[in-house]
Scaffold this motif. Sequence first.
Motif: not given
Length: 280
Positions: A263-267
């Motif tokens: 996810t772009n949140q955790v990448l």
Amino acid sequence: MPGSDNSKAPIPTALVGFDWQADLELITTAAREAGRVALSFFGQSPEVWWKNEGQSPVSAADYAANLSLETVLRRARPSYGWLSEETDDDPSRLDCDTLFVIDPIDGTRAFIAGKNTWCVSVAVVHKGRPVAGVLVAPALDEEFAAVLDGQASRNGAAIRVSLAPSDGPLKIACAQDMIAGFQPAIRSRIERVEHVPSLAYRLALVADGRIDATLVKRNSHDWDLAAADLILSCAGGSLTDLAGEPLVYNRPDVTHSVLLAATNQVLPALLQSLTPIARS
């Protein structure tokens, strides 16, 4: 850029005027038929051969599904190039701005073993970038699809990546030996997901929010990735190399180094946490 949501990014000027939705409809129809062809072999002990010096199995079902796809798609778009795992590579594809990138059965080992986690993967790639993609998993009755600047879907319903908490558990699909490649702060949060034989389907699980990330060993190929890459991007995630750069398809060498999808949140946090062990 890692951490950004590319699903609403504007279409580059170079892509305006192309009807990628029509291509998506075409490849979806073709992939469904190839899925039916492959399913007719499933559980029937199809003949199996070994390629790449005995490292990779290929079955009669792979060849039959590939022929089904090639017959439909090359006739419909004769100007498009062709890159498939089960077709001898033709360097003329490098002269094509647009091409089909095909894996007639992604997860052949699972298919041969009678496991249902395999899929037909079909993408349209334009100037190195996937613009339409579909994964058809007939044994699971699942179908994932996306078109550039559109919304990713599963069985016709919109999907989004998970909203993993910044400090909570992370469901990550990766080989057991790759977990050591994360720094301790991240490693302690990992809930390792059992191996998913199809790489394309594994990426679709990230897009569908069922897992948060997957770390991919080196030597994956364009045909494993292209369709799922677009589906993940349109669902709010990203697939990158370990420098955080997006992948470029239809190069002379179609293999890739170690990759991370999340996810772009955790990448960004996952990329920063990877040690030299993971990058080697």
